[in-house]
Design a protein around this motif. Structure first.
Motif, PDB file in Angstrom:
ATOM      1  N   GLN A   1       1.603   8.657  -0.605  1.00 44.25           N
ATOM      2  CA  GLN A   1       0.154   8.649  -0.531  1.00 44.25           C
ATOM      3  C   GLN A   1      -0.360   7.249  -0.238  1.00 44.25           C
ATOM      4  N   VAL A   2      -1.401   7.193   0.538  1.00 44.48           N
ATOM      5  CA  VAL A   2      -2.049   5.929   0.857  1.00 44.48           C
ATOM      6  C   VAL A   2      -3.540   6.082   0.602  1.00 44.48           C
ATOM      7  N   GLN A   3      -4.108   5.127  -0.084  1.00 41.51           N
ATOM      8  CA  GLN A   3      -5.559   5.100  -0.261  1.00 41.51           C
ATOM      9  C   GLN A   3      -6.119   3.923   0.504  1.00 41.51           C
ATOM     10  N   SER A  25      -3.501   0.930  -0.349  1.00 48.29           N
ATOM     11  CA  SER A  25      -2.553   0.988  -1.461  1.00 48.29           C
ATOM     12  C   SER A  25      -1.254   1.592  -0.935  1.00 48.29           C
ATOM     13  N   GLY A  26      -0.205   1.446  -1.670  1.00 42.82           N
ATOM     14  CA  GLY A  26       1.057   2.015  -1.219  1.00 42.82           C
ATOM     15  C   GLY A  26       2.043   0.935  -0.844  1.00 42.82           C
ATOM     16  N   ARG A  27       3.282   1.118  -1.229  1.00 46.11           N
ATOM     17  CA  ARG A  27       4.290   0.079  -1.028  1.00 46.11           C
ATOM     18  C   ARG A  27       4.801   0.007   0.397  1.00 46.11           C
ATOM     19  N   THR A  28       4.547   1.037   1.205  1.00 43.78           N
ATOM     20  CA  THR A  28       5.096   1.048   2.552  1.00 43.78           C
ATOM     21  C   THR A  28       4.011   0.855   3.598  1.00 43.78           C
ATOM     22  N   TYR A  32       3.059   1.867   8.371  1.00 38.58           N
ATOM     23  CA  TYR A  32       2.007   2.750   8.850  1.00 38.58           C
ATOM     24  C   TYR A  32       1.299   2.134  10.051  1.00 38.58           C
ATOM     25  N   ASN A  77      -1.534  -6.006   2.593  1.00 36.21           N
ATOM     26  CA  ASN A  77      -1.818  -4.570   2.768  1.00 36.21           C
ATOM     27  C   ASN A  77      -3.224  -4.344   3.321  1.00 36.21           C
ATOM     28  N   TYR A 117      -4.430   9.722   6.653  1.00 35.04           N
ATOM     29  CA  TYR A 117      -5.236   9.184   5.558  1.00 35.04           C
ATOM     30  C   TYR A 117      -6.469   8.494   6.109  1.00 35.04           C
TER      31      TYR A 117
END
Length: 128
Positions: A1-3, A25-28, A32, A77, A117
């Motif tokens: 999930q990405v916010q 947000s999100g570690r990856t 993206y 990010n 997203y």
């Protein structure tokens, strides 16, 4: 999930500049592709710019080419949209979008259906 959370919108006179930010947000995040879209009242959402995660290739709508610049800082990010020489017709809600798909064709990055997203949007108003 990405916010995704956009910021940086506001009111500016024609010819002015704004820089939009989109914090993810999100570690990856660095895996993206990111895009910016906009939607003016009574109009469909339209593509503005996109940037791949690999090699950072960028794509722009003809209407903003030479005036807008998309960039990303994977350490923070965050993806940015620097908007210069703004025109009243740039007035819209600007949305940030992300996809984890590494499309071989930019065609899919230039369409809202290519993204998984979305942020909530930030208003940009350019006065004449």
């Amino acid at each position: 999930q990405v916010q995704l959370v956009e910021s940086g919108g506001g009111l500016v006179q024609a010819g002015g500049s704004l820089r939009l930010s989109c914090a993810a947000s999100g570690r990856t995040f660095n895996r993206y592709a990111m895009g910016w879209f906009r939607q003016a009242p009574g109009k469909e959402r339209e593509f503005v710019a996109a940037i791949r995660w690999s090699a950072g290739r960028t794509y722009y709508a003809d209407s903003v080419k030479g005036r807008f610049t998309i960039s990303r800082d994977n350490a923070k990010n965050t993806v940015y949209l620097q908007m210069n020489s703004l025109k009243p017709e740039d007035t819209a809600v600007y949305y940030c979008a992300a996809t984890g798909v590494d499309y071989s064709r930019s065609y899919y990055l230039e369409r809202s259906t290519g993204y998984d997203y979305w942020g909530q949007g930030t208003q940009v108003t350019v006065s004449s």
